[in-house]
Motif scaffolding. Structure first.
Motif: not given
Length: 222
Positions: A139, A141-142, A145
């Motif tokens: 993941n 994107e996570e 972030r």
């Protein structure tokens, strides 16, 4: 996998035994680069032997609770095999070395009495030599972030162009190696069964760190 001038694909490409460099808090992962400053006589001898042979050294943390200055500490059972890709003498008795991660290994029987350093039989994690290691399952994107939240909370900057260009494997392993975590957390990252799990572990540990140091992690991570 190509590492430096060598190619490691099958078990026969790897040695049965390797010298072990125990170092608390040091994390080497497949594909990663770890700089080392070598000055203790026993480890100068270790790198002399490695340079005269196949240039392979296993980085292993002492077992949890071991004194860092113990001469023969109990060792964690899992470490990472590294190839010496850069080697320089300083003129004052030290070596400046760079290790490139090849694959994780499990330590088996200790062998090689008569050396000032320790040597072990190893069982390699052959899956680390495959290019198919679940990059697509990460993941991203996570991960980015949480990485951005950590940088913002600590008022740090990053080369975001390089971050964006990095593949998932390089991104996860590089962030894991650079992380300011303690020895238990780094061992957990090393022993994660696959890249997806390592990324999830990295996110979870970072969120705990942010919550501990900066209070409400939900606010920090938004």
């Amino acid at each position: 996998m190509h590492v430096g001038n060598a190619r490691y694909v099958k078990r026969e490409d790897l040695p049965q035994t390797v010298p072990v460099f125990p170092l608390t808090g040091a994390l080497l992962l497949p594909g990663g680069q770890l700089p080392l400053n070598i000055f203790e006589p026993r480890y100068l001898a270790l790198f002399d032997a490695a340079m005269a042979g196949d240039r392979l050294v296993a980085m292993v943390q002492p077992a949890m609770g071991e004194a860092p200055d113990s001469l023969r500490p109990a060792l964690s059972t899992v470490g990472c095999l590294g190839r010496i890709t850069s080697f320089a003498e300083t003129g004052d008795g030290r070596y400046i070395v760079s290790l490139a991660g090849v694959c994780r290994v499990r330590l088996a029987e200790e062998v090689g009495e008569g050396h000032p350093f320790r040597t072990f039989q190893i069982m390699p994690f052959m899956s680390d030599l495959s290019e198919e290691d679940g990059e697509a399952a990460v993941n991203r994107e996570e991960l980015l972030r949480v990485f951005r939240a950590y940088l913002d909370a600590n008022q740090l900057e990053a080369d975001w162009d390089s971050v964006e260009r990095a593949g998932n494997r390089m991104l996860v392993n590089s962030l894991s190696m650079m992380s300011p975590f303690g020895a238990p957390e780094k061992q957990a990252l090393l022993e994660a069964p696959d890249l997806k799990t390592r990324a999830e572990t990295l996110v979870a540990i970072t969120e705990i760190l942010l919550a501990r140091d900066f209070g409400d992690s939900d606010t920090v991570l938004q």
